[in-house]
Design a protein around this motif. Sequence first.
Motif, PDB file in Angstrom:
ATOM      1  N   HIS A 133       0.834  -1.198   0.000  1.00 55.27           N
ATOM      2  CA  HIS A 133       0.000   0.000   0.000  1.00 55.27           C
ATOM      3  C   HIS A 133       0.875   1.256   0.000  1.00 55.27           C
ATOM      4  CE1 HIS A 133      -2.459   3.228   1.793  1.00 55.27           C
ATOM      5  NE2 HIS A 133      -3.364   2.750   0.960  1.00 55.27           N
TER       6      HIS A 133
ATOM      7  N   THR B   2      -4.119  -2.133  -4.022  1.00 57.36           N
ATOM      8  CA  THR B   2      -3.560  -3.107  -3.075  1.00 57.36           C
ATOM      9  C   THR B   2      -4.555  -4.247  -2.909  1.00 57.36           C
ATOM     10  OG1 THR B   2      -2.333  -1.388  -1.908  1.00 57.36           O
ATOM     11  CG2 THR B   2      -2.678  -3.449  -0.732  1.00 57.36           C
TER      12      THR B   2
ATOM     13  N   LEU C 175       2.421   1.719  -3.485  1.00 60.98           N
ATOM     14  CA  LEU C 175       1.430   2.203  -4.442  1.00 60.98           C
ATOM     15  C   LEU C 175       1.033   3.652  -4.150  1.00 60.98           C
ATOM     16  CD1 LEU C 175      -0.752  -0.998  -4.792  1.00 60.98           C
ATOM     17  CD2 LEU C 175       0.416   0.178  -6.671  1.00 60.98           C
ATOM     18  N   ARG C 176       0.937   4.015  -2.888  1.00 60.09           N
ATOM     19  CA  ARG C 176       0.600   5.392  -2.523  1.00 60.09           C
ATOM     20  C   ARG C 176       1.670   6.350  -3.043  1.00 60.09           C
ATOM     21  NH1 ARG C 176       0.265   4.796   2.708  1.00 60.09           N
ATOM     22  NH2 ARG C 176       2.332   5.623   3.103  1.00 60.09           N
TER      23      ARG C 176
ATOM     24  N   ALA D 175      -4.465   3.788  -4.137  1.00 58.12           N
ATOM     25  CA  ALA D 175      -3.486   2.805  -3.681  1.00 58.12           C
ATOM     26  C   ALA D 175      -4.175   1.687  -2.906  1.00 58.12           C
ATOM     27  CB  ALA D 175      -2.427   3.478  -2.813  1.00 58.12           C
TER      28      ALA D 175
END
Length: 160
Positions: free
Chosen positions: A19, A36, A22-23, A32
Motif C-alpha cells: 500500500h 492493493t 502504491l501510494r 493505492a
Amino acid sequence: MSAARNIAQLYVEHHHWLHAWLRRKLGCTHQAADLTHDTFVSLLGKPCQPDEPRAYLLTIARRLVFETWRRRDLERAWLAELAAMSEAVAPSEEERAIMLETLLAIDALLDGLSAKARQAFLMSQLDGLTYAEIAAELGVSVSRVRQYMTQALTRCYAAV
C-alpha cells in the motif's frame, strides 16, 4: 499449507508495504488502497508460494497500475470525442456507457499486440482502409499488414 493460508500470510506480511509503495507511485491513498486490494484478490484461486513475495506482488501491482492508466487514457479520449459531437448526434448516457465498455473490451482484446498490429487492425476496421493503404501509412509491406490482421483477428475469434 493451503493457498488461502499462503495468501493470508502474504497479506499480513506485505499489505502495508505494498500500500505504501502504491501510494508513493500514484500519489493517492484511496487509489493505492483499491489497487492493493485488487492485487491480493488477483491471487485468489492461484497456487501462491513465491520465492520472492515482494517482487511477485510488485509485478501484479504494476500490471494493475498500467491497466488503470490505460483505462483512464481511453476514458479521456472517449470523453474528448463526445465533447466534439453535436448534441443532435450525441449518444444517450446508456449508449455512452455501452460504448465505453466496448472500447475497454476491444482495448483488452488487443492488449499484447504490437503497436503497429493494433494500429493496422483499427485502421482496417474503423477507418475502412485497404491493406495497401495501411501498409503505406505504417511504412510496412502489404504482407506484413496481413500478418498484423491475422494476429488481431485470431484474438477476436478466440474471444468469441
